[in-house]
Design a protein around this motif. Sequence first.
Motif, mmCIF file in Angstrom:
data_model
loop_
_atom_site.group_PDB
_atom_site.id
_atom_site.type_symbol
_atom_site.label_atom_id
_atom_site.label_comp_id
_atom_site.label_asym_id
_atom_site.label_seq_id
_atom_site.Cartn_x
_atom_site.Cartn_y
_atom_site.Cartn_z
ATOM 1 N N UNK A 1 0.304 11.170 8.618
ATOM 2 C CA UNK A 1 0.965 10.352 7.499
ATOM 3 C C UNK A 1 -0.226 9.633 6.958
ATOM 4 N N UNK A 2 0.466 9.815 5.434
ATOM 5 C CA UNK A 2 -0.557 8.304 4.838
ATOM 6 C C UNK A 2 0.452 7.702 3.735
ATOM 7 N N UNK A 3 -0.165 6.484 2.825
ATOM 8 C CA UNK A 3 0.434 5.949 2.020
ATOM 9 C C UNK A 3 -0.303 5.892 1.339
ATOM 10 N N UNK A 4 0.025 6.487 -0.757
ATOM 11 C CA UNK A 4 -1.065 6.908 -1.492
ATOM 12 C C UNK A 4 -0.588 5.658 -2.994
ATOM 13 N N UNK A 5 -1.426 4.691 -2.586
ATOM 14 C CA UNK A 5 -0.847 3.630 -3.422
ATOM 15 C C UNK A 5 -1.998 4.244 -4.643
ATOM 16 N N UNK A 6 -1.687 4.647 -6.558
ATOM 17 C CA UNK A 6 -2.499 5.148 -7.723
ATOM 18 C C UNK A 6 -2.546 3.237 -8.624
ATOM 19 N N UNK A 7 -3.222 2.818 -8.304
ATOM 20 C CA UNK A 7 -3.767 1.401 -8.640
ATOM 21 C C UNK A 7 -3.654 1.743 -10.713
ATOM 22 N N UNK A 8 -4.110 2.722 -10.902
ATOM 23 C CA UNK A 8 -3.436 2.216 -12.672
ATOM 24 C C UNK A 8 -2.529 2.311 -12.858
ATOM 25 N N UNK A 9 -1.042 2.832 -11.650
ATOM 26 C CA UNK A 9 0.053 2.365 -12.089
ATOM 27 C C UNK A 9 0.475 0.304 -12.305
ATOM 28 N N UNK A 10 -0.214 -0.168 -11.223
ATOM 29 C CA UNK A 10 0.189 -1.633 -11.326
ATOM 30 C C UNK A 10 0.120 -1.754 -11.807
ATOM 31 N N UNK A 11 0.399 -2.742 -13.060
ATOM 32 C CA UNK A 11 0.508 -3.497 -14.294
ATOM 33 C C UNK A 11 0.686 -4.858 -13.911
ATOM 34 N N UNK A 12 1.534 -5.472 -12.536
ATOM 35 C CA UNK A 12 1.579 -6.828 -12.046
ATOM 36 C C UNK A 12 0.768 -7.194 -10.527
ATOM 37 N N UNK A 13 -0.719 -8.281 -11.862
ATOM 38 C CA UNK A 13 -1.194 -8.972 -10.175
ATOM 39 C C UNK A 13 -0.322 -9.527 -9.226
ATOM 40 N N UNK A 14 -1.045 -10.017 -8.318
ATOM 41 C CA UNK A 14 -0.563 -10.304 -7.279
ATOM 42 C C UNK A 14 0.100 -10.360 -6.057
ATOM 43 N N UNK A 15 0.472 -10.097 -5.000
ATOM 44 C CA UNK A 15 0.849 -9.988 -3.695
ATOM 45 C C UNK A 15 2.339 -9.096 -3.855
ATOM 46 N N UNK A 16 2.662 -7.966 -3.147
ATOM 47 C CA UNK A 16 3.694 -7.519 -3.548
ATOM 48 C C UNK A 16 4.393 -6.750 -2.051
ATOM 49 N N UNK A 17 4.760 -6.997 -1.833
ATOM 50 C CA UNK A 17 5.298 -5.956 -0.018
ATOM 51 C C UNK A 17 7.267 -5.883 -0.649
ATOM 52 N N UNK A 18 6.876 -4.696 0.180
ATOM 53 C CA UNK A 18 7.966 -4.388 0.213
ATOM 54 C C UNK A 18 8.430 -3.320 2.256
ATOM 55 N N UNK A 19 9.740 -3.247 2.298
ATOM 56 C CA UNK A 19 10.048 -2.940 4.245
ATOM 57 C C UNK A 19 10.434 -1.923 3.545
ATOM 58 N N UNK A 20 10.169 -0.565 4.205
ATOM 59 C CA UNK A 20 10.732 0.732 4.496
ATOM 60 C C UNK A 20 11.624 0.763 5.397
ATOM 61 N N UNK A 21 12.601 1.740 5.820
ATOM 62 C CA UNK A 21 12.897 1.576 7.193
ATOM 63 C C UNK A 21 12.518 3.390 7.767
ATOM 64 N N UNK A 22 12.473 3.910 8.981
ATOM 65 C CA UNK A 22 12.023 4.691 8.677
ATOM 66 C C UNK A 22 13.171 5.337 10.185
ATOM 67 N N UNK A 23 13.838 6.273 9.989
ATOM 68 C CA UNK A 23 15.567 6.975 11.100
ATOM 69 C C UNK A 23 14.164 8.147 11.686
ATOM 70 N N UNK A 24 15.215 9.190 12.682
ATOM 71 C CA UNK A 24 14.898 9.846 13.607
ATOM 72 C C UNK A 24 16.249 10.540 12.875
ATOM 73 N N UNK A 25 16.197 12.216 12.176
ATOM 74 C CA UNK A 25 17.286 13.206 12.326
ATOM 75 C C UNK A 25 17.293 14.423 12.828
ATOM 76 N N UNK A 26 17.979 14.821 12.556
ATOM 77 C CA UNK A 26 18.162 16.244 13.400
ATOM 78 C C UNK A 26 18.105 17.003 11.806
ATOM 79 N N UNK A 27 16.901 18.393 12.194
ATOM 80 C CA UNK A 27 17.200 19.259 10.927
ATOM 81 C C UNK A 27 18.069 20.245 11.671
ATOM 82 N N UNK A 28 19.034 20.579 9.858
ATOM 83 C CA UNK A 28 20.193 20.926 10.329
ATOM 84 C C UNK A 28 19.827 21.828 10.498
#
Length: 155
Positions: free
Chosen positions: A128-155
């Motif tokens: 698993x990996x997170x891909x960060x594209x630097x050219x699309x980041x236009x604002x300098x500084x520290x950016x934080x984001x919470x992502x929630x992960x759950x386990x689901x049953x496939x249909x």
Amino acid sequence: MKKFLFIYFLIFFKGFGEMPLIPLIPASPTEHPTSKRILEKVATLMGKVECEVIVPLEIISDIEIKALVVDNENLNIPFDVELNKTPNKNNNYKLNFSETKIDIDRDGNIDTEIYASKTIDSKLLKDNYVKITGKNISKEGTHKKKIYITVEVND
């Protein structure tokens, strides 16, 4: 004569609200309201109950990703997800993220994406990996984001 008195009794108490409770007449003449009923049989019943308890898959590892992006740099940051047990069926469960395409600096351009395996087949999920594209980041500084992960049953 008794019928007339009973009707008069109902009409008389109807004007004062609720009717008083009248005790029921016993079904047989030998039973008295104060007598106790005796049980005919006393028995002990032993039984065996079996049930299957299923413990759902749960994520037991916290994932915290910190990265320093300089200018137009592109980063691939790997991460692992650990579950509480190995799934009982292969290709039956999947990870569900609250977001996979993220605008981390809130400028309207998607600059961070999460890539994870489609199905869960083991207790420890790698690749698993997170891909960060630097050219699309236009604002300098520290950016934080919470992502929630759950386990689901496939249909």
